[in-house]
Design an enzyme around this catalytic site. Structure first.
Site, mmCIF file in Angstrom:
data_model
loop_
_atom_site.group_PDB
_atom_site.id
_atom_site.type_symbol
_atom_site.label_atom_id
_atom_site.label_comp_id
_atom_site.label_asym_id
_atom_site.label_seq_id
_atom_site.Cartn_x
_atom_site.Cartn_y
_atom_site.Cartn_z
ATOM 1 N N SER A 1 -24.563 40.522 7.783
ATOM 2 C CA SER A 1 -25.743 41.297 7.394
ATOM 3 C C SER A 1 -26.905 40.858 8.281
ATOM 4 O O SER A 1 -27.109 39.654 8.495
ATOM 5 C CB SER A 1 -26.069 41.066 5.915
ATOM 6 O OG SER A 1 -27.163 41.870 5.532
ATOM 7 N N GLU A 2 -27.669 41.823 8.788
ATOM 8 C CA GLU A 2 -28.695 41.537 9.800
ATOM 9 C C GLU A 2 -29.681 40.450 9.380
ATOM 10 O O GLU A 2 -30.233 39.743 10.216
ATOM 11 C CB GLU A 2 -29.502 42.810 10.135
ATOM 12 C CG GLU A 2 -28.726 43.902 10.824
ATOM 13 C CD GLU A 2 -28.195 44.918 9.842
ATOM 14 O OE1 GLU A 2 -27.434 44.524 8.928
ATOM 15 O OE2 GLU A 2 -28.518 46.101 9.983
ATOM 16 N N ASN A 3 -29.955 40.369 8.077
ATOM 17 C CA ASN A 3 -30.962 39.418 7.616
ATOM 18 C C ASN A 3 -30.414 38.003 7.473
ATOM 19 O O ASN A 3 -30.955 37.217 6.703
ATOM 20 C CB ASN A 3 -31.598 39.904 6.311
ATOM 21 C CG ASN A 3 -30.590 40.146 5.211
ATOM 22 O OD1 ASN A 3 -29.476 40.572 5.472
ATOM 23 N ND2 ASN A 3 -30.965 39.878 3.983
ATOM 24 N N GLY A 4 -29.346 37.690 8.199
ATOM 25 C CA GLY A 4 -28.962 36.295 8.323
ATOM 26 C C GLY A 4 -27.826 35.836 7.437
ATOM 27 O O GLY A 4 -27.767 34.664 7.057
ATOM 28 N N SER B 1 -28.927 35.591 13.884
ATOM 29 C CA SER B 1 -28.204 36.733 13.329
ATOM 30 C C SER B 1 -28.045 37.819 14.394
ATOM 31 O O SER B 1 -26.958 38.404 14.545
ATOM 32 C CB SER B 1 -28.967 37.285 12.124
ATOM 33 O OG SER B 1 -28.300 38.412 11.606
#
Lengths: 232, 216
Positions: free
Chosen positions: B51-54, B94
């Site tokens: 997921s892009e947010n880490g 990320s």
């Protein structure tokens, strides 16, 4: 003795000037320093360039307006640099009315521009955005057979950061997806201001768990504000 | 008029994509139908979701209130869980996973895909004020494979499988496969190649709903 703790919001916000570039961390409500944003609104600096992942959700009746949306609505932001600008948000309206500029960029490019700023890299080439609207006005070079565009580092005069734990040296530990932009904005900020849920005695933060060392931090304000709310 | 075939619904499209994701792949699932695909990957098939947010090793939504962690949200800011083996990173790391070519696959939603692999999925007009790029351009450029899931046509019957995209591009030449409610299409140097269709649909009927020329 190094002690980056400050006792009040006024002390945390002291010296932020008109025209400053302000980096605001957070993804959704996790790791978003909402209290510091409220403090910035109170402090009064204007003509700001605001760097934030999302320029605000579409406001629903009965919900509190986010700090980012309020700062924008007050006309305090000259330009927003963001990855999400929603047509029907406060930010979308101000841009349409010509009262605010907007630069909407890819999220990975935002992250890399921040990391570059914090690492002394003035600019870099990336294939992200090549051949799209994002490439307009940017230098293009081909590397490994792919067109790449020149992106500039994005330093902040001020970074607003949220951490789970901090000590008086400004060492920081984050929680789960609350980490997001916080470490790289801390690196990219000339004046990095942290709101921390917990202040620990120096020497008690496990060094292997420290994500952001205090060299990247200037001020720490103890604000046990509680868990993030689920965005509407 | 009754047609001799039944288009897939959202869950059907998600299940069809999920069937093609092998164990061991690192995968980012975009907003919308791609996110639903996670529900059709059995947990014993170890697919590691990014997921892009880490988050690397993202799990499903919390099964009960006891499992809710308000600090753990996905790129759509929905509450999620972490699988055993999962980890957290900051945003630059990320996107290093994304831009550095470490993801085996990214599944994205789409507005239009062209026969040269161009993707348009973030804006329907260059003059709109609202621009929601998010991580789409990074994912489209950086992942080893980009699959797109979308309805074969727009709600008013316009084709989305095109010779060239008319909307602003997300990235040029990035798409390798398209899953629609009617068919699965590979993007090849010779254009779109049909590799699967819903039962009862003919190639001529699929072609009639596409602007680009299809081959089988």
């Amino acid at each position: 003795m190094i002690d980056k703790r400050v006792a009040s919001m006024a002390e945390a916000m002291a010296g932020i000037r008109d025209g400053a570039t302000v980096l605001m961390a957070g993804f959704g409500d996790a790791g978003a320093p909402h209290a510091l944003m409220d403090g910035l609104i109170e402090q009064g600096a204007k003509e700001l360039t605001l760097v934030v992942n999302s320029a605000g959700r579409v406001h629903k009746a009965g919900e509190p307006t986010s700090g980012v949306a309020r700062l924008i609505e007050l006309g305090r932001v000259r330009k927003v640099i963001t990855t999400f600008l929603r047509e029907n948000s406060v930010a979308g309206r101000l841009v349409r009315e010509g009262r605010m500029q907007a630069e909407v960029i890819p999220q990975g490019t935002l992250a890399e521009r921040l990391r570059a700023a914090g690492s002394g890299v003035p600019a870099f080439f990336t294939p992200t955005g090549a051949g799209t609207l994002v490439a307009e006005g940017k230098e293009v070079r081909e590397y490994n057979g792919r067109p790449c565009i020149l992106e500039l580092a994005l330093p902040g005069d001020v970074a607003l950061v949220e951490a789970w734990e901090a000590d008086r040296w400004g060492n920081l530990i984050f929680r789960e997806s609350g980490r997001n932009f916080n470490p790289i904005m801390a690196m990219a900020g000339q004046l990095t201001i942290v709101q921390a849920h917990h202040i620990r005695e120096l020497g008690t933060l496990e060094p292997n768990r420290v994500v952001t060392p205090g060299i990247f931090v200037n001020r720490v304000l103890h604000l046990p504000v509680g868990d993030p709310k689920l965005p509407g | 008029m009754s047609e001799g075939f039944k288009p897939l619904g959202r869950a059907g499209m998600a299940a069809r994509v999920a069937a093609d994701i092998p164990a061991g792949w690192y995968v980012n699932l975009g907003i919308g139908i791609p996110t639903l695909a996670a529900d059709f990957v059995p947990v014993e098939r170890e697919v590691v979701l990014h997921s892009e947010n880490g988050i690397l090793g993202m799990g499903p939504a919390p099964a009960s209130d006891n499992e809710v962690n308000p600090w753990l949200v996905n790129a759509s800011t929905q509450r999620v869980t972490l699988r055993d083996g999962g980890s957290y990173v900051h945003h630059a790391d990320s996107f290093a996973m994304v831009r550095g070519g470490h993801l085996d696959l990214c599944v994205l939603g789409g507005f239009q895909v062209a026969e040269n692999g161009d993707l348009a999925n973030w804006s329907q007009s260059a003059t709109e004020t609202g621009r929601q790029i998010g991580g789409a351009m990074d994912l489209a450029v950086g992942a080893k494979r980009v699959w797109v899931v979308m309805e074969h046509q727009t709600k008013d019957g316009q084709p989305r499988i095109l010779r060239r995209c008319s909307y602003p591009l997300t990235a040029a030449g990035c798409v390798s496969r398209v899953y629609t409610n009617l068919a699965v299409l590979d993007v090849t140097p010779d254009g779109f190649k049909v590799i699967d269709m819903v039962p009862g649909l003919s190639l001529a009927e699929l072609q009639a709903r596409s602007e680009a020329t299809l081959s089988s």
